[in-house]
Design a protein around this motif. Structure first.
Motif, PDB file in Angstrom:
ATOM      1  N   ILE A  74       0.847  -1.205   0.000  1.00  0.00           N
ATOM      2  CA  ILE A  74       0.000   0.000   0.000  1.00  0.00           C
ATOM      3  C   ILE A  74       0.879   1.250   0.000  1.00  0.00           C
ATOM      4  O   ILE A  74       0.640   2.187  -0.768  1.00  0.00           O
ATOM      5  N   VAL A  75       1.915   1.272   0.845  1.00  0.00           N
ATOM      6  CA  VAL A  75       2.830   2.424   0.902  1.00  0.00           C
ATOM      7  C   VAL A  75       3.498   2.637  -0.447  1.00  0.00           C
ATOM      8  O   VAL A  75       3.597   3.773  -0.940  1.00  0.00           O
ATOM      9  N   GLU A  76       3.965   1.569  -1.070  1.00  0.00           N
ATOM     10  CA  GLU A  76       4.625   1.686  -2.376  1.00  0.00           C
ATOM     11  C   GLU A  76       3.659   2.198  -3.444  1.00  0.00           C
ATOM     12  O   GLU A  76       4.033   3.023  -4.275  1.00  0.00           O
ATOM     13  N   LEU A  77       2.425   1.724  -3.417  1.00  0.00           N
ATOM     14  CA  LEU A  77       1.440   2.218  -4.379  1.00  0.00           C
ATOM     15  C   LEU A  77       1.102   3.691  -4.130  1.00  0.00           C
ATOM     16  O   LEU A  77       0.913   4.443  -5.092  1.00  0.00           O
ATOM     17  N   LEU A  78       1.038   4.085  -2.872  1.00  0.00           N
ATOM     18  CA  LEU A  78       0.786   5.504  -2.558  1.00  0.00           C
ATOM     19  C   LEU A  78       1.937   6.386  -3.055  1.00  0.00           C
ATOM     20  O   LEU A  78       1.706   7.497  -3.548  1.00  0.00           O
ATOM     21  N   LYS A  79       3.162   5.899  -2.950  1.00  0.00           N
ATOM     22  CA  LYS A  79       4.318   6.629  -3.483  1.00  0.00           C
ATOM     23  C   LYS A  79       4.197   6.795  -4.989  1.00  0.00           C
ATOM     24  O   LYS A  79       4.449   7.870  -5.538  1.00  0.00           O
ATOM     25  N   CYS A  80       3.795   5.719  -5.684  1.00  0.00           N
ATOM     26  CA  CYS A  80       3.612   5.788  -7.137  1.00  0.00           C
ATOM     27  C   CYS A  80       2.473   6.748  -7.484  1.00  0.00           C
ATOM     28  O   CYS A  80       2.588   7.522  -8.430  1.00  0.00           O
ATOM     29  N   HIS A  81       1.415   6.717  -6.713  1.00  0.00           N
ATOM     30  CA  HIS A  81       0.265   7.574  -6.958  1.00  0.00           C
ATOM     31  C   HIS A  81       0.644   9.044  -6.787  1.00  0.00           C
ATOM     32  O   HIS A  81       0.207   9.909  -7.553  1.00  0.00           O
ATOM     33  N   LYS A  82       1.471   9.312  -5.791  1.00  0.00           N
ATOM     34  CA  LYS A  82       1.899  10.676  -5.506  1.00  0.00           C
ATOM     35  C   LYS A  82       2.746  11.240  -6.654  1.00  0.00           C
ATOM     36  O   LYS A  82       2.694  12.439  -6.945  1.00  0.00           O
ATOM     37  N   ARG A  83       3.533  10.390  -7.290  1.00  0.00           N
ATOM     38  CA  ARG A  83       4.401  10.820  -8.390  1.00  0.00           C
ATOM     39  C   ARG A  83       3.617  11.179  -9.648  1.00  0.00           C
ATOM     40  O   ARG A  83       4.124  11.846 -10.524  1.00  0.00           O
ATOM     41  N   LEU A  84       2.407  10.675  -9.753  1.00  0.00           N
ATOM     42  CA  LEU A  84       1.607  10.915 -10.976  1.00  0.00           C
ATOM     43  C   LEU A  84       1.009  12.300 -11.003  1.00  0.00           C
ATOM     44  O   LEU A  84       0.742  12.978 -10.136  1.00  0.00           O
TER      45      LEU A  84
END
Length: 172
Positions: free
Chosen positions: A162-172
């Motif tokens: 979940i943390v890794e996906l949130l990091k990816c989401h933030k970069r978008l």
């Protein structure tokens, strides 16, 4: 008599309660995966992707493997064939496993504190409740230690994913 009650409690926990808790958690991942994909979704209860020594159940696109030896259980795994999903859909899938575990814990808490139960049943439900809260905590807190699947692939727990996906989401 106390030893017999203890044995029955352990048997009940290992054979029924722990698999039920794992099933609820994995269905929390599996049902959204079925809704967001059009391919097969596989749940492994008691193993990290090993179908051997398991009972197999198929309901439409949902495939379930229940490991036959509860004393050798690893926890569980939800695997889905379709890997091209949006970050939001993946986040939802990963969050729903721990949230369904938390939901089960809240329901069990209500039963323990407000249910009309005998002391023995209340003790079993209370113990089961404590373990479901622990499982929720273990799943939602990110761990850097990877989990090795049956095929040698390494993944991380739900919290870390979940943390890794949130990091990816933030970069978008």
């Amino acid at each position: 008599m106390l030893l017999i009650n203890y044995f029955i409690f352990l048997l009940l926990f290992v054979v029924i309660l722990r698999p039920f808790s794992t099933l609820v958690h994995e269905l929390g991942h599996g049902i959204p995966a079925l809704l967001f994909t059009n391919k097969k979704v596989t749940l492994y209860l008691g193993s990290y992707g090993n179908p051997k020594d398991s009972f197999k159940f198929v309901i439409g696109r949902l495939e379930l493997f229940l490991h036959k030896k509860p004393l050798h259980w690893k926890i569980g795994l939800c695997a889905f064939e379709q890997h091209t999903l949006s970050i939001n859909k993946l986040l939802f899938i990963y969050v729903m496993g721990p949230l369904t575990s938390l939901g089960l814990s809240i329901i069990l808490s209500y039963i323990v504190f407000f249910g009309e139960l005998s002391e023995n049943v209340k003790f079993i439900v209370f113990f089961f409740n404590v373990t479901t809260y622990y499982e929720f905590y273990r799943d939602i807190v990110p761990h850097n230690e990877p989990i090795e699947l049956h095929d040698g692939t390494k993944i991380f727990n739900d919290g870390k994913q979940i943390v890794e996906l949130l990091k990816c989401h933030k970069r978008l």
